[in-house]
Design a protein around this motif. Structure first.
Motif, short mmCIF file in Angstrom:
data_model
loop_
_atom_site.label_atom_id
_atom_site.label_comp_id
_atom_site.label_asym_id
_atom_site.label_seq_id
_atom_site.Cartn_x
_atom_site.Cartn_y
_atom_site.Cartn_z
N ASP A 259 -23.94 79.51 1.12
CA ASP A 259 -24.00 80.32 -0.06
C ASP A 259 -23.84 79.41 -1.11
O ASP A 259 -24.12 79.51 -2.34
CB ASP A 259 -23.35 81.61 -0.01
CG ASP A 259 -23.72 82.51 0.68
OD1 ASP A 259 -25.25 82.58 1.10
OD2 ASP A 259 -22.92 83.78 1.23
N ALA B 219 -25.88 78.52 -4.34
CA ALA B 219 -25.62 78.63 -5.90
C ALA B 219 -25.58 77.48 -6.45
O ALA B 219 -26.01 77.44 -7.65
CB ALA B 219 -24.03 79.28 -5.57
N LEU C 270 -27.42 88.72 -7.49
CA LEU C 270 -27.62 88.01 -6.19
C LEU C 270 -28.63 88.72 -5.28
O LEU C 270 -28.64 89.92 -5.36
CB LEU C 270 -26.65 87.62 -5.36
CG LEU C 270 -25.42 86.69 -5.93
CD1 LEU C 270 -24.29 86.58 -5.10
CD2 LEU C 270 -25.96 85.38 -6.19
N GLU D 51 -28.94 83.48 -6.56
CA GLU D 51 -29.40 84.12 -7.97
C GLU D 51 -30.78 84.48 -8.09
O GLU D 51 -31.88 83.73 -7.71
CB GLU D 51 -28.77 82.95 -8.98
CG GLU D 51 -29.85 83.20 -10.39
CD GLU D 51 -29.30 84.33 -11.30
OE1 GLU D 51 -30.13 84.93 -12.19
OE2 GLU D 51 -28.20 84.79 -10.95
#
Length: 278
Positions: free
Chosen positions: A80, A84, A103, A118
């Motif tokens: 994750d 990001a 998200l 995103e």
């Protein structure tokens, strides 16, 4: 407001119109795009611009045959964090259309969840999204429709289904639809209590300026009470109205609806013609 009913020509047959829309919703990937894999699993189709922007990024490998993110990783916090960072790098390279601060889940081709990224990054990477829609009818057989705000990043000012939106990370389909109903139309669970089970219409594949839209279209339908009045709460809708099925078909044929809404509406109208609902 929709066009005056007097301006409509004879609307096309729903099945014929749906076939044309379905063809528009099945486009090949953008030229020079490359398959995307995350943690060793195929899950998207990245644009050439995205590949160039991520070249040299830690945890990323770019080669002629594909874009590979987080190969030694598995689902979890490290992956994750990489996703990001990838989204931020794409943002700095002007590969994204806006930044939503929301998200969405990332799934591989078999439907396994890998992580979250995103929302603005999913199109440049060609990652699958899921969109839930509510097709709402009045007791006398008219369809509720919503006009998108002029400040929307995509399809501003076009007509849409009454409710539609993407499923956020960690949400079930049901929870996503209930949230969108409240945000976009001010509808409570009681207002849509006669809702039918959700079903999948198709998986879209469409080229966009920022990338590739791969999206499952899901819809539920309901008949709302005669005194129900939608009211937008998140600023993304500028008007609501009701139209007859014939008016809706003519508006779709004239290009007044988004492609997603067109598919949802025409599919429902075609089913109503077979079942006598609506």
């Amino acid at each position: 407001m929709p066009s005056s009913p007097s301006s409509f020509t004879t609307p096309p047959m729903p099945a014929d119109l749906f076939a044309l829309l379905r063809d528009r919703a099945q486009e090949p990937p953008p030229s020079l795009s490359r398959p995307l894999s995350i943690a060793g699993r195929r899950c998207g189709q990245a644009t050439l611009a995205a590949c160039d922007a991520l070249r040299g990024h830690p945890g990323v490998r770019v080669e002629p045959g594909g874009l590979h993110l987080g190969e030694p990783l598995s689902q979890g916090a490290d992956l994750d964090r990489l996703l990001a960072s990838v989204a931020q790098t794409l943002r700095q390279a002007d590969c994204l259309r806006g930044w939503r601060g929301e998200l969405l889940d990332v799934h591989d081709e078999d439907g396994h969840r890998l992580g979250a990224i995103e929302r603005a990054a999913v199109r440049p990477l060609g990652i699958l999204t899921r969109a839930v829609h509510l097709n709402a009818w009045t007791p006398d057989g008219r369809l509720w429709i919503a006009r998108r705000a002029l400040n929307k990043a995509t399809d501003p000012g076009m007509w849409d289904t009454l409710v539609g939106g993407l499923v956020a990370t960690g949400e079930s389909l049901e929870l996503a639809l209930l949230r969108e109903c409240e945000e976009e139309a001010g509808l409570s669970p009681h207002d849509i209590r006669q809702r039918e089970p959700m079903r999948t219409i198709l998986r879209m594949h469409r080229r966009l300026p920022e990338g590739y839209q791969v999206e499952d279209l899901l819809v539920s339908r309901c008949v709302m009470d005669a005194d129900a009045r939608p009211g937008n709460r998140d600023g993304e809708v500028m008007a609501f109205d009701t139209v007859t099925p014939e008016q809706a078909l003519a508006m779709v044929a004239a290009g007044e609806f988004t492609l997603e809404a067109s598919l949802v509406l025409v599919d429902d109208i075609a089913r109503n013609a077979l079942t006598g609902k609506g």
